[in-house]
Design a protein around this motif. Structure first.
Motif, PDB file in Angstrom:
ATOM      1  N   ARG A 112     -54.350  -4.823  38.516  1.00 46.05           N
ATOM      2  CA  ARG A 112     -55.854  -5.737  37.810  1.00 46.05           C
ATOM      3  C   ARG A 112     -54.452  -7.237  37.075  1.00 46.05           C
ATOM      4  NH1 ARG A 112     -57.608  -3.123  32.508  1.00 46.05           N
ATOM      5  NH2 ARG A 112     -55.997  -1.860  33.205  1.00 46.05           N
ATOM      6  N   ILE A 113     -54.652  -7.754  38.143  1.00 46.85           N
ATOM      7  CA  ILE A 113     -53.513  -9.297  37.810  1.00 46.85           C
ATOM      8  C   ILE A 113     -54.171  -9.826  37.310  1.00 46.85           C
ATOM      9  CG2 ILE A 113     -51.943 -10.165  39.142  1.00 46.85           C
ATOM     10  CD1 ILE A 113     -51.271  -7.749  40.853  1.00 46.85           C
ATOM     11  N   THR A 172     -57.450  -9.476  41.174  1.00 47.65           N
ATOM     12  CA  THR A 172     -56.489 -10.828  40.638  1.00 47.65           C
ATOM     13  C   THR A 172     -57.894 -11.668  39.961  1.00 47.65           C
ATOM     14  OG1 THR A 172     -54.868 -10.172  42.171  1.00 47.65           O
ATOM     15  CG2 THR A 172     -54.865 -12.895  41.094  1.00 47.65           C
ATOM     16  N   VAL A 201     -59.305 -14.235  44.806  1.00 49.43           N
ATOM     17  CA  VAL A 201     -59.781 -13.921  43.734  1.00 49.43           C
ATOM     18  C   VAL A 201     -60.895 -13.741  43.451  1.00 49.43           C
ATOM     19  CG1 VAL A 201     -57.969 -15.270  42.993  1.00 49.43           C
ATOM     20  CG2 VAL A 201     -59.624 -16.395  42.629  1.00 49.43           C
TER      21      VAL A 201
END
Length: 319
Positions: A113-114, A193, A214
């Motif tokens: 997870r970013i 993301t 995203v």
């Protein structure tokens, strides 16, 4: 636009235009810095590739530190020495024109997870502490297998300036954000993301949103995005919006006025039903409190980044 919002918007522009020369006169002269070395795109996020990239960022910071010291700016030089600590990790750095940087918190090589944080007005190398503190707090809230990137990739407008009322700085910043996000997606193709956009950073995200890979775009403390609806962002991401009860940005006029050489105003209120974002509870905090440890907003933003539903989530009607 009705007469009242139009008058309010024009008044805000006049006030900012008058205030800027006064506030600008007190600002220190620009600190020189060398041009950074050209970097090849980061195509993989292996530990070895990241170590090489972080070393290049550190070299750039130390070069800027030497220039600042030679210029006699001991405060900037000391700040840069702290940034060059081997425990800190920069994917990119440029000390010119207020500064540009992308600092990583957490282990990017192992992250599933970013979150990429895009800051708002008055953020620079000299006012970097708040962005860094928020990124660190979010990474702690997310825990293992996560990484947060503090992306200071553009020249932010002053809070009291004509530029903060127009999308001009965001238009300039959007290509750089798109390039960075594309590079990150190539290096971490399987990570989830999210793009987190604070204050004027929401306008940058709005201008860059089309085509970004995203899962979520999270707007908080947002004066607008430059678009009137989520559809206007032309993104497949889930768009979220939250605002603290103590945030002054609620009083910003949400409208746009087309002038001969520019557009003043940043579009619809992201919390309005007409905009169509999903709403998350952001607690009672003020404009700078969204990533404050222990806050409801930090918990909910972390839940969104993790792919979970935030507490007290709702959804505006689609325009």
């Amino acid at each position: 636009m009705s007469p009242r919002p139009r008058r309010t918007l024009i008044a805000a522009l006049v006030i900012a235009s008058v205030a800027v020369p006064v506030s600008g006169a007190a600002r220190p002269s620009a600190v020189p810095a060398p041009a950074p070395a050209a970097l090849a795109p980061l195509r993989t996020a292996t530990p070895a590739a990241l170590a090489e990239r972080y070393a290049a960022g550190r070299d750039g910071i130390l070069a800027a530190e030497r220039t600042a010291a030679g210029h006699g700016d001991r405060k900037r030089a000391a700040a840069l020495r702290a940034m060059a600590d081997p425990a800190r990790h920069f994917l990119s750095f440029d000390g010119r024109d207020g500064g540009r940087a992308a600092e990583v918190f957490g282990d990017l090589s192992r992250a599933e997870r970013i979150a990429v944080l895009v800051p708002g007005s008055d953020t620079s190398l000299d006012r970097y502490g708040r962005l860094r503190a928020g990124a660190a707090a979010l990474q702690r809230e997310l825990g293992g297998r996560s990484a947060v990137v503090a992306w200071l990739g553009y020249r932010t407008p002053g809070t009291v300036s004509p530029e903060v009322l127009t999308p001009g700085r965001a238009d300039d910043a959007a290509p750089a954000l798109r390039r960075f996000m594309a590079e990150l997606a190539a290096a971490k193709p399987t990570a989830r993301t999210s793009l987190l956009c604070h204050s004027y950073g929401s306008v940058v995200c709005g201008r860059a949103a089309h085509g970004l890979e995203v899962a979520d775009i999270v707007l908080y403390g947002s004066p607008g995005t430059g678009a009137d609806t989520t559809a206007g962002l032309r993104s497949r991401a889930t768009v979220w919006a939250g605002r603290g009860a103590g945030d002054w940005v609620a009083d910003v006029p949400h409208a746009r006025l087309q002038l001969p050489f520019t557009t003043v105003g940043l579009g619809s209120d992201p919390l309005s039903p007409e905009f169509g974002a999903r709403i998350f509870a952001a607690g009672d905090g003020g404009h700078s409190d969204y990533l404050k440890p222990g806050s409801a907003s930090l918990e909910n933003i972390a839940r969104i980044v993790s792919g979970r539903t935030p507490h007290d989530a709702g959804e505006g009607s689609r325009a």
